[in-house]
Design a protein around this motif. Structure first.
Motif, short mmCIF file in Angstrom:
data_model
loop_
_atom_site.label_atom_id
_atom_site.label_comp_id
_atom_site.label_asym_id
_atom_site.label_seq_id
_atom_site.Cartn_x
_atom_site.Cartn_y
_atom_site.Cartn_z
N VAL A 38 -3.64 0.33 1.14
CA VAL A 38 -2.90 0.68 2.38
C VAL A 38 -1.44 0.30 2.08
CG1 VAL A 38 -2.54 -0.01 4.99
CG2 VAL A 38 -4.98 0.30 3.87
N LEU A 39 -1.26 -0.87 1.61
CA LEU A 39 0.05 -1.33 1.30
C LEU A 39 0.87 -0.45 0.38
CD1 LEU A 39 0.09 -5.25 1.11
CD2 LEU A 39 1.01 -3.79 2.76
N ILE A 40 0.27 0.24 -0.69
CA ILE A 40 1.06 0.99 -1.55
C ILE A 40 0.74 2.55 -1.12
CG2 ILE A 40 0.69 -0.62 -3.51
CD1 ILE A 40 -1.39 1.42 -4.76
N GLY A 41 -0.15 2.69 -0.45
CA GLY A 41 -0.32 4.11 -0.05
C GLY A 41 0.53 4.88 1.03
N ASP A 42 1.58 3.94 1.69
CA ASP A 42 2.25 4.51 2.72
C ASP A 42 3.30 5.62 2.14
OD1 ASP A 42 3.41 4.97 5.13
OD2 ASP A 42 4.32 2.87 4.99
N PRO A 43 3.18 6.83 2.30
CA PRO A 43 4.35 7.77 1.70
C PRO A 43 5.82 7.35 2.04
CG PRO A 43 2.60 8.84 2.72
CD PRO A 43 2.29 7.23 2.95
#
Length: 68
Positions: A38-43
């Motif tokens: 979730v932390l790295i998936g925020d575009p």
């Protein structure tokens, strides 16, 4: 004077050792992995525009599913 010795009432089990893990011991790594996704998936935090849009869409869908 000799000291009394302790004898086991039943012989020790000769089978393999059974280990039962609590449910939260398996859930913690899964939760940590999901939190990192979730932390790295925020575009909106992405700085490079050359990334694969399919992966970004997949991570965005996973984030939507997790957040409800």
């Amino acid at each position: 004077m000799s000291a009394p010795t302790y004898t086991r009432p039943h012989p020790a089990a000769t089978r393999g050792v059974e280990v039962r893990l609590p449910w939260w011991l398996l859930a913690l790594p899964v939760l940590a992995f999901v939190a990192l996704l979730v932390l790295i998936g925020d575009p909106s935090d992405a700085h490079a525009a050359t990334g694969d849009p399919g992966i970004a869409q997949l991570l965005h869908r996973a984030q939507q599913l997790i957040s409800g």
